[in-house]
Design a protein around this motif. Structure first.
Motif: not given
Length: 528
Positions: A174-179
């Motif tokens: 899994a991958n995730a990103l919060l910017s």
């Protein structure tokens, strides 16, 4: 690290919810569009990826006035689910990767069955998020099958479970990103994924070849300078061989702090300075250390901080540079020092602890004035024992894979990559040659396998690239694809790869054919 990422995520979410302004939106570049940054007359910061940018079209667009069927729009033009608004956008896609092929003499059938999903969105202009998950089963070519069984990991994609009576593997990732971008000077990103530092195909500083890991990243920009500080947590899968009470908590963890200062010296020249420190979460006896808050200092070159702690943590320093030789041709390079003693270098006697790596390459676009015909050439070299340490608890590795180059150390590599795009057609060709010094048996350590402690080295002097069992590897691959939907890179793709490895122990040859329906923008590195 989970506390840092969780706290960062809450801050980003809370800030984004109230940012009800109009576009543009800050979001990551599609990797296929990064070429435009090199062609642009302006000098952009291109080294630290994923690259965030202000975009006015990718998130909110005017509805197509041409009447199309729902099936046509979803297959060729749109995301599977789209929720568009002037203040927020949410996109959801199904990401398949279904492949079948043959390898070696045609006697081994290979296949991949991946079902993935991704959600992307923005709230206002300042907050962007994405999350993806992939469930996979697969049977791989013989050389990859051997690598997976030895290292207990599919390259870049996580740990394995046996499938189909041990003939294939089950794995997921899994991958995730919060910017969050509060203003033009600062971006805060909390993620679970990979990062890359460099302008080449490979990176000798920090690469994206590994399994996902949690990280917190601060990026500031002022004038021609961009500065990034990142904290990350890695896993040592080798640690299960240690017998201690800590084993009940899973694999040993290790921490890393990275700094990268990127300066656009002129419209043609960019110089970047890099440093990293890796330290263990606990020692082999199970004594807990945890996150070392002294490394929260965001200033580059922390060797002094490490030294003041009386620590033997693993520190690396390096540099990245690019120079626009012509409007559509860029030269680039890297230099990394794991350890260095100038006196020993000047003696020229091959002291083992002079551990360095270097890179030199070029990228040229629209070759011979043919639009979208691009060519890249690159040379990489890594001295023996670079990236290794006294223990895997502190070496430059995550989940049994190097954080830099997939070949580890003690090698030289030359590669060339050509790509061409015409409308929705895509072609790619790669040719790579590498020479490395392998270990003739598991007990020997000539510096190729970075998971082996450098304390088991074979000698102190006369250490040079290629020592050990000299091995030559040739890898070639050609790929042709038709992109059905550019929104999430859904494509019909076929490829043919040839791999030959030979040394005194013998010769091994693989011929690998694949065809399938694929999606996502992430690249997996099987050319090693």
């Amino acid at each position: 690290m989970k506390y840092l990422v969780t706290t960062g995520a809450l801050i980003l979410l809370a800030s984004g919810i109230f940012a009800q302004e109009k576009l543009p939106v800050t979001l990551p570049y599609n990797p296929q569009n990064i070429r435009e940054l090199y062609i642009d007359a302006a000098n952009h910061h291109t080294a630290f990826k994923p690259i965030l940018h202000v975009d006015t079209s990718a998130m909110y667009t005017v509805t197509d006035t041409t009447k199309r069927s729902w099936f046509h729009r979803k297959l060729f033009q749109e995301h599977l689910l789209e929720y568009r608004h002037q203040d927020y956008n949410v996109f959801i896609d199904f990401l398949p990767d279904f492949q079948v092929g043959k390898s070696r003499d045609g006697s081994r059938t290979t296949w991949i069955n991946t079902r993935g999903a991704i959600i992307q969105g923005n709230i206002g202009t300042k907050f962007y998020f994405e999350s993806s998950f992939f469930e996979n089963q697969g049977k791989f070519p013989y050389y990859l099958d051997q690598y997976i069984r030895k290292n207990d990991i599919v390259p870049g994609q996580g740990g394995i479970k046996d499938y189909s009576e041990g003939k294939a593997f089950d794995f997921n990732y899994a991958n995730a990103l919060l910017s969050y971008t509060p203003n033009k000077y600062l971006n805060v990103t909390a993620g679970y994924g990979q990062n890359f530092i460099g302008d080449g195909y490979r990176s000798l500083l920090l690469s994206d070849i590994t399994f996902s890991y949690p990280y917190l990243k601060l990026t500031g920009a002022l004038g021609s300078v961009q500065y990034t500080a990142m904290w990350a947590q890695f896993m040592d899968k080798h640690s299960k061989t240690f017998a201690s009470a800590y084993d009940d908590l899973g694999y040993y963890k290790k921490w890393g702090v990275f700094h990268f200062l990127d300066w656009n010296v002129s419209k043609k020249l960019t110089i970047g300075l890099f440093d990293a420190v890796i330290w263990p979460d606990a020692d082999s006896s199970g004594r807990k250390r945890g996150f070392d808050w002294s490394y929260m200092n965001p200033i580059i070159f922390l060797r002094s901080a490490e030294f003041s702690e009386g620590s033997s943590d693993n520190a690396l320093v390096g540099a990245n540079a690019k120079f626009k030789l012509f409007p559509k041709t860029t030269l680039y390079g890297q230099l990394l020092f794991d350890e260095l003693k100038v006196k020993e270098v000047l003696k020229g006697n091959g002291w083992w602890a002079n551990k360095q790596s270097w890179q030199l390459g070029f990228r040229t676009f629209d070759l011979a004035n043919v639009k979208n015909l691009d060519l890249q050439g690159e040379y990489n070299a890594v001295r023996p024992y670079t990236y290794s340490y006294k223990s895997t608890l502190i070496n430059y590795e995550h989940y049994n894979q190097s954080l830099a180059h997939p070949l580890g150390a003690n090698f030289q590599e030359v590669l060339g990559i050509a790509t061409y795009r015409y409308k929705r057609w895509y072609g790619r060709g790669e040719l790579m040659y590498a020479m490395y010094g392998d270990d003739p048996d598991e007990a020997a350590n000539y510096g190729h396998d970075i998971s082996k402690p450098y304390t088991t080295r074979v000698k102190d002097y006369g250490v040079y690239i290629g020592q050990g069992e000299r091995t030559n590897m040739l890898y070639a691959q050609g790929t042709i694809a038709y992109v059905l939907n550019p929104k999430y890179n859904l494509r019909i793709e076929t490829s043919l790869a040839a791999r030959r490895v030979n040394n005194d122990a013998g010769k091994n040859t693989d011929l690998i054919f694949n065809i399938g329906l694929r999606s996502t923008f992430r690249q997996f590195y099987y050319d090693f």
